[in-house]
Design an enzyme around this catalytic site. Sequence first.
Site, mmCIF file in Angstrom:
data_model
loop_
_atom_site.group_PDB
_atom_site.id
_atom_site.type_symbol
_atom_site.label_atom_id
_atom_site.label_comp_id
_atom_site.label_asym_id
_atom_site.label_seq_id
_atom_site.Cartn_x
_atom_site.Cartn_y
_atom_site.Cartn_z
ATOM 1 C CB THR A 11 -0.985 -0.028 1.191
ATOM 2 O OG1 THR A 11 -1.959 1.005 1.016
ATOM 3 C CG2 THR A 11 -0.281 0.130 2.526
ATOM 4 C CE LYS A 36 -1.917 0.426 -3.244
ATOM 5 N NZ LYS A 36 -3.359 0.663 -3.474
#
Length: 263
Positions: free
Chosen positions: A52, A56
Amino acid sequence: MEYGLIGEKLSHSYSKEIHEKIADYDYEIHPVAKEDLDSFMTEKPFSAINVTIPYKEKVIPYLDELDTTAETIGAVNTIVCEDGKYKGYNTDFGGFMYMLKKHNIDVTGKKVLILGKGGAHKAVAAVLKALKASDIITVYYKEAEDSVTYELCKQLHTDASVIINTTPVGMYPNTGVSPIDLTCYPDCEAVVDLIYNPLETEFLKQGKALGMTAVCGLEMLVAQAVYASEYFRKIKLYDTDEQYIQLIDKVTDEIKQIMTFNL
């Protein structure tokens, strides 16, 4: 670590609870500081992980392969070790698609604003393209390529039909703020916030007060976790959409109860 989540700030995360309700395995929340990402991804001390904010895109150079969706989007939120090689996937695409369809948010032929331009933005934009939105406008807090500023957006795009927040503005613990004033967008039919903690951000509260469909990101989070869990374990859970909906609804409701209890 067998399965888990990496990101910079994870105190708000309910991913452990979500994954451990989906399947019988331990799932570890593992914050990684920016200066430690290189050593972590070089060592790869995991069997499979989710990724996250803000990693990413940054994890991609460390991978041996990307699946077609992740490669097209240019962002990875799921990494799996397969036969000694590390492959990147993007289950945010399926999670966001699920959420739009679940709430009957139709973007076909419509102007859509995406607030923010990080890794989540890319998955959202890919879904909007797949669903044939007519105009996809990225709104960013400063002048940048392929985007407009919030001030310019307010001048040129007040006719937007759907507005999607992919920024962390309004996320716990910095609640009570919104990235945009929705009164400037009288044609807006629906607002979607990828934030899920709190369940109702200021952005969504204002949208609901103005009569718009207002959807938080929890269902997307659960849906993408279900799809990620399949990659983790190299299985397909169900044969029908109805079975997936039942599981996602069940886990979403259980997480809402936990979040409400923790308030």
